[in-house]
Structures are given as structure tokens and as C-alpha cells.
Design a protein around this motif. Structure first.
Motif, PDB file in Angstrom:
ATOM      1  N   ARG A  71       0.855  -1.165   0.003  1.00 45.48           N
ATOM      2  CA  ARG A  71       0.033   0.004  -0.262  1.00 45.48           C
ATOM      3  C   ARG A  71       0.735   1.175   0.007  1.00 45.48           C
ATOM      4  O   ARG A  71       0.548   2.265  -0.661  1.00 45.48           O
ATOM      5  CB  ARG A  71      -0.974  -0.018   1.481  1.00 45.48           C
ATOM      6  CG  ARG A  71      -1.846   1.204   1.042  1.00 45.48           C
ATOM      7  CD  ARG A  71      -2.686   1.297   0.158  1.00 45.48           C
ATOM      8  NE  ARG A  71      -3.628   2.416   0.059  1.00 45.48           N
ATOM      9  CZ  ARG A  71      -3.862   3.093  -1.125  1.00 45.48           C
ATOM     10  NH1 ARG A  71      -3.324   2.748  -2.223  1.00 45.48           N
ATOM     11  NH2 ARG A  71      -4.670   4.018  -0.995  1.00 45.48           N
ATOM     12  N   ASP A  74       1.961   1.747  -3.654  1.00 43.37           N
ATOM     13  CA  ASP A  74       0.599   2.253  -4.318  1.00 43.37           C
ATOM     14  C   ASP A  74       0.930   3.713  -4.164  1.00 43.37           C
ATOM     15  O   ASP A  74       0.494   4.348  -5.147  1.00 43.37           O
ATOM     16  CB  ASP A  74      -0.515   1.522  -3.977  1.00 43.37           C
ATOM     17  CG  ASP A  74      -0.463   0.107  -4.306  1.00 43.37           C
ATOM     18  OD1 ASP A  74       0.482  -0.210  -5.112  1.00 43.37           O
ATOM     19  OD2 ASP A  74      -1.269  -0.463  -3.688  1.00 43.37           O
ATOM     20  N   SER A  78       1.595   6.163  -7.151  1.00 43.85           N
ATOM     21  CA  SER A  78       0.664   6.775  -7.747  1.00 43.85           C
ATOM     22  C   SER A  78       0.555   8.356  -7.863  1.00 43.85           C
ATOM     23  O   SER A  78       0.323   8.980  -8.768  1.00 43.85           O
ATOM     24  CB  SER A  78      -0.637   6.148  -7.454  1.00 43.85           C
ATOM     25  OG  SER A  78      -0.902   6.361  -6.055  1.00 43.85           O
ATOM     26  N   VAL A 178      -5.741   3.922  -7.873  1.00 41.91           N
ATOM     27  CA  VAL A 178      -4.650   3.232  -7.152  1.00 41.91           C
ATOM     28  C   VAL A 178      -4.334   4.124  -5.854  1.00 41.91           C
ATOM     29  O   VAL A 178      -4.406   3.578  -4.736  1.00 41.91           O
ATOM     30  CB  VAL A 178      -3.224   3.004  -7.779  1.00 41.91           C
ATOM     31  CG1 VAL A 178      -2.024   2.674  -6.834  1.00 41.91           C
ATOM     32  CG2 VAL A 178      -3.577   2.034  -8.975  1.00 41.91           C
ATOM     33  N   SER A 184      -4.747  -1.538  -7.301  1.00 45.16           N
ATOM     34  CA  SER A 184      -3.025  -1.452  -6.610  1.00 45.16           C
ATOM     35  C   SER A 184      -2.414  -1.421  -7.991  1.00 45.16           C
ATOM     36  O   SER A 184      -2.743  -1.608  -9.028  1.00 45.16           O
ATOM     37  CB  SER A 184      -2.995  -2.928  -6.040  1.00 45.16           C
ATOM     38  OG  SER A 184      -1.293  -2.937  -5.470  1.00 45.16           O
ATOM     39  N   LEU A 185      -0.818  -1.056  -7.926  1.00 48.35           N
ATOM     40  CA  LEU A 185      -0.186  -0.845  -8.872  1.00 48.35           C
ATOM     41  C   LEU A 185      -0.113  -2.360  -9.650  1.00 48.35           C
ATOM     42  O   LEU A 185      -0.058  -2.503 -10.762  1.00 48.35           O
ATOM     43  CB  LEU A 185       1.350  -0.482  -8.618  1.00 48.35           C
ATOM     44  CG  LEU A 185       1.346   0.752  -8.263  1.00 48.35           C
ATOM     45  CD1 LEU A 185       2.688   1.111  -7.593  1.00 48.35           C
ATOM     46  CD2 LEU A 185       0.971   1.955  -9.192  1.00 48.35           C
TER      47      LEU A 185
END
Length: 264
Positions: A71, A74, A78, A178, A184-185
Motif C-alpha cells: 500500500r 501504491d 501513484s 490506485v 493496486s499497482l
């Protein structure tokens, strides 16, 4: 059978100094089982229970740490990407608008983790009435599985759309999903509700994790991979996912996008 006093005396005397250690151990267990059957059974049960709990908590810590790192990656990637490539967003938006005066973004409902639907943005790469035309083109579907519709020369795709699809630029607005945590990536690509309606129970295994911007089969051939193989690769990723494997897939995504194999 020895009573407890004789057993304690024998232990105090060294329990047979000439007896091999392994034999001593076996005899000790046997004597304990006879003298304290209830106590020994309770102790064994307690130790088994403790080992199970210890393994469960160790697994929870490992998985929890991996999820936190995932996370964190991400959010950082992002957010940074949305800032850095914002000029690209502006240029693409102008080109799309100049093509046919239609909307810049295409919003769809997609299915995420455990069947939860969410709003999914893409740069519009097709004509405005693309969904209405899709039913007429179903007979020309070039994908082997009816769950997925693909055409290499799809007449609905605009001139600018063909370029941004080839380079996967049309997927970049999903970085917002994301950042919000809906995607998520790295993870299985989020399907359409109509596609999920055709899933078997085995296919639904793909919905056990948060969907991703890129995935293992997208760096291995993308649209050229048949759907059963896509599911197989997604399940393989779910079973063995780790922070290191996510980084590896992200690094492989760059050449996959640049060469554009399987993108149409």
C-alpha cells in the motif's frame, strides 16, 4: 510399575549412567506416560495449540507487513506519477477533444476485490457510441473466450485512440483508483460485470485480491494470452505475491508497454 517415589529416586540417582541417551529418553517418556497420563496429555495438547497459534500470528505479521509495504508503494508511486505526467494528461485530453468533441474520459463499472464494483476511468480511445456498436461486432471477436472481446482492427477505435492504446496511455487515469485504494499497482486486471457474470467458480479466484494497473500476464503477452491462461497466471500471482514480485512485475511492465506486444 514404579511408584512416584521410586521414579523420583531413580531420576536423582542419574537414571542409569550406563544406558544410552536415546534409550534413557524413551524410557523417561514411557514412565511419565504411566505415572502422569492426564497431565502429560494436557501438556502435549497445550504445546500443539501453542505452536499453531505461534504460526498463525507469524503468518499474520508477515502478510500484514507485506500489505503495508504494498500500500505504501501504491500511494508513493501513484501520487508521484499523477504529478509528474500531468502534462501528458493535458496533451492527451486536448487531442481527444479535438478528434470528435466527445468526452475525454470513459467511465465504467468494474469489479474489484470480493466482487465490489467501483468506477473505473480510462482516456476515451473509441467513438462515443462504442458500447452500442459492440453487440454488432461480437461475431468478429478474435479472442478465443467469449468472456473477453478483442479485435486487432476494431473499427470503433479513433486515430488518437490507437496510439494511446498501443502505449497503454489510456490506462493512466486509473492511477487515481490506485491512490484511493480501489486498485493496486500490481494485481489481476478488473473485469466488467458482464464478464464476471460468465465466470466459473474457479475464475472467481481472480477476485480474491485488489485489482491492479498491471499484472503478470500483461507483461507476458497481454491480449494474446487466452483467458484460461490469464486466470492461471493470476491465481499463481495471488498464491505467491510478495513485495519483491510486485517490483519485478512493475519493472517488466516498462518494456512490455514500449514494445506494445499484445496491445490492440
Amino acid at each position: 510399575m514404579k511408584d512416584k517415589k521410586e521414579f523420583r529416586a531413580e531420576l536423582a540417582a542419574g537414571y542409569g549412567a550406563g544406558t544410552p541417551v536415546s534409550q534413557n529418553h524413551a524410557q523417561l517418556i514411557e514412565e511419565l506416560s504411566q505415572l502422569y497420563p492426564a497431565e502429560l496429555a494436557t501438556t502435549r495438547t497445550w504445546f500443539r495449540h501453542w505452536r499453531t497459534i505461534r504460526k498463525q500470528y507469524a503468518w499474520m505479521i508477515i502478510v500484514g507487513t507485506a500489505n503495508v509495504l504494498k500500500r505504501f508503494l501504491d500511494i508513493v508511486v501513484s501520487l508521484g506519477a499523477l504529478v509528474v505526467i500531468s502534462p501528458v494528461f493535458l496533451v492527451v485530453a486536448i487531442l481527444i477533444k479535438a478528434t470528435d468533441r466527445g468526452p475525454i474520459l470513459l467511465w465504467q463499472n468494474r469489479v474489484g476485490k470480493w466482487g465490489q464494483e467501483f468506477r473505473f476511468p480510462k482516456f476515451r480511445s473509441m467513438v462515443v457510441n462504442a458500447e452500442a456498436l459492440k453487440d454488432k461486432l461480437m461475431s468478429q471477436n478474435e479472442h478465443a473466450d467469449v468472456k473477453i472481446f478483442k479485435m486487432k482492427l476494431d473499427p470503433r477505435i479513433t486515430r488518437i485512440g490507437r496510439i494511446i492504446r498501443k502505449l497503454s496511455i489510456d490506462e493512466l487515469p486509473q492511477l487515481w483508483c490506485v491512490l484511493k485504494g480501489e486498485m493496486s499497482l500490481v494485481g489481476p486486471r478488473p473485469p466488467l460485470p458482464r464478464e464476471v457474470a460468465l465466470y466459473t467458480l474457479a475464475d472467481r479466484r481472480r477476485l480474491d485480491v485488489t485489482p491492479g494497473l498491471t499484472c503478470i500476464w500483461q507483461v507476458s503477452g497481454r491480449g494474446d494470452i487466452p483467458f484460461p491462461k490469464q486466470v492461471e497466471l493470476d491465481v499463481e500471482y495471488i498464491r505467491s505475491q510478495s513485495f519483491a514480485s510486485d517490483l519485478k512485475i512493475l519493472l517488466k511492465t516498462v518494456p512490455a508497454v514500449l514494445f506494445g506486444k499484445g496491445a490492440y
